[in-house]
Structures are given as structure tokens and as C-alpha cells.
Design an enzyme around this catalytic site. Structure first.
Site, short mmCIF file in Angstrom:
data_model
loop_
_atom_site.label_atom_id
_atom_site.label_comp_id
_atom_site.label_asym_id
_atom_site.label_seq_id
_atom_site.Cartn_x
_atom_site.Cartn_y
_atom_site.Cartn_z
N TYR A 134 -15.32 4.07 4.53
CA TYR A 134 -13.90 3.91 4.22
C TYR A 134 -13.04 3.71 5.47
CZ TYR A 134 -15.28 6.00 -0.28
OH TYR A 134 -15.88 6.27 -1.48
N HIS B 31 -6.45 2.34 2.40
CA HIS B 31 -6.19 3.72 2.01
C HIS B 31 -6.31 4.68 3.19
CE1 HIS B 31 -5.02 5.38 -1.72
NE2 HIS B 31 -6.16 5.88 -2.15
N PHE C 69 -11.52 14.23 0.79
CA PHE C 69 -11.25 13.01 0.06
C PHE C 69 -9.74 12.94 -0.22
CE2 PHE C 69 -15.85 12.84 -1.03
CZ PHE C 69 -16.09 11.59 -0.49
N ASN D 132 -2.16 9.77 -5.60
CA ASN D 132 -2.82 11.04 -5.92
C ASN D 132 -2.92 11.98 -4.73
OD1 ASN D 132 -3.24 10.57 -8.68
ND2 ASN D 132 -5.04 9.32 -8.25
#
Length: 200
Positions: free
Chosen positions: A14, A19, A64, A112
Site C-alpha cells: 500500500y 490512501h 489499518f 472510515n
């Protein structure tokens, strides 16, 4: 003390995702200001730096993205830092690529990570919103934020992250309006940027 938290996902795959731009911002800040070593604390990686008389905790939650509140909440409780002294750097779909805006409080707007932090602190913390643009279709959002920045975006991304780090003394002093103004002056958002999967 102020806490500067960056949102992102910790696994190597990632690393360059849109993100993860919050992590990228903290990495550039730590490098530019010779922050202390990253250590495992508060379910994350934490580093400390002092700018003038202002002490900052840099925090990259390793929970996360969607559970970042567990890490930020733990650090805030340990240091007894008020929500208004917590600044969360994160990607923002509702801002054009390269735009930068500070925001105090408000809703999560579908983010989120912000929702998780709000569940721990309430809504009254500061957000440093880094625009990544929207793919145009909400069904493409997950794939979009979990894909790497396009090559065409790298120039503005580097300029913006450097401007954030280079203006950090104002943020450390609590002059958030001046911080935003200086960042946007040093790194104005591009007028036209190709984005999305076809831009790579």
C-alpha cells in the site's frame, strides 16, 4: 504538545497508494525536521520532534486505515492532548488533486479513518486534507484510493508534501490559517490533472 497523525495502511503493497498520502506527509515532515527515530508505540509508529518551543508527536497508526482511532485515541489519552491539538493528515476525495485545506471538526464525509478517530475523540479535531480527486463513480472509489498515484501526479504530490513540511513551524505554533495559506502559496494545485487508473 500536538499530535500529528497520518492515515494510511501499513503493509508494503500500500506504500504509494493515494490512501497513504497521510503517511507520506509524516515521512517527509520527519525527514525535513530531523525527527527522532520511529518507535512502536500506541499501536503505531511514533516519532517526536520539537520546533521552537513546540513539541510534536508524529504518529502513523499500524492498525489499518479504518481503525486508526485506536492508535490516535491511545496517544491522546497517554499525553492528555485535547482534540483541538490533534491534526490528522489524510487523503480527500472531495478536493481536486493537489488542493490542500485545513478543517476543524465536522463529519467524516464517508472517510472510515476519520470516522474511527471521531469514535474515540469526538469530532472536534483538526484535519489536514490532501486532495486526490474523485474517480467519478462511487463504485470505483475503493480501487481508486487503493491504487498508486499516477506518474502525471507525482510533480504536484512532491511539491505539496515539501510545502507542508516547509511550513510546519506555523502549524506547530498553532497558526493554522497561516499554515494553510503558506502551503497553498508554495504549492498551488494544478489546474488540470489526469487521474484514475487510465492515467498511469
Amino acid at each position: 504538545m500536538k499530535i500529528l497523525a497520518g492515515l494510511g495502511n501499513y503493509e508494503p503493497k500500500y506504500l504509494r497508494n493515494r490512501h497513504n498520502v497521510g503517511f507520506m506527509a509524516l515521512d517527509i515532515i520527519a525527514q525535513a525536521w530531523n525527527a527522532g527515530p520511529w518507535r512502536k508505540r500506541f499501536q503505531g509508529l511514533a516519532s517526536e520532534v520539537t520546533i521552537g518551543s513546540n513539541k510534536l508527536l508524529l504518529l502513523k497508526p499500524q492498525t489499518f486505515y479504518n481503525n486508526a482511532g485506536n492508535s490516535v485515541g491511545a496517544a491522546a489519552a497517554f499525553y492528555r492532548v485535547k482534540p483541538e491539538d490533534i491534526i490528522v493528515f489524510h487523503d480527500e476525495l472531495d478536493l481536486a488533486p493537489g488542493k490542500f485545506r485545513m478543517k476543524m471538526g465536522g463529519g467524516a464525509a464517508g472517510n472510515n479513518g476519520i470516522k474511527s478517530i471521531t469514535s474515540q475523540l469526538g469530532p472536534d479535531f483538526r484535519r489536514a486534507r490532501i486532495g486526490i480527486g474523485h474517480p467519478g463513480d462511487r463504485n470505483r472509489v475503493t480501487g481508486y484510493v487503493l491504487s498508486d498515484f499516477a506518474k502525471a501526479e507525482e510533480a504536484w504530490l512532491i511539491d505539496l508534501l515539501d510545502a507542508i513540511a516547509g511550513s510546519l513551524d506555523l502549524l506547530a505554533a498553532g497558526d493554522y490559517d497561516a499554515f494553510q495559506t503558506k502551503v497553498t502559496h508554495k504549492a498551488p494545485a494544478p489546474e488540470v490533472v489526469k487521474r484514475g487508473p487510465d492515467a498511469d
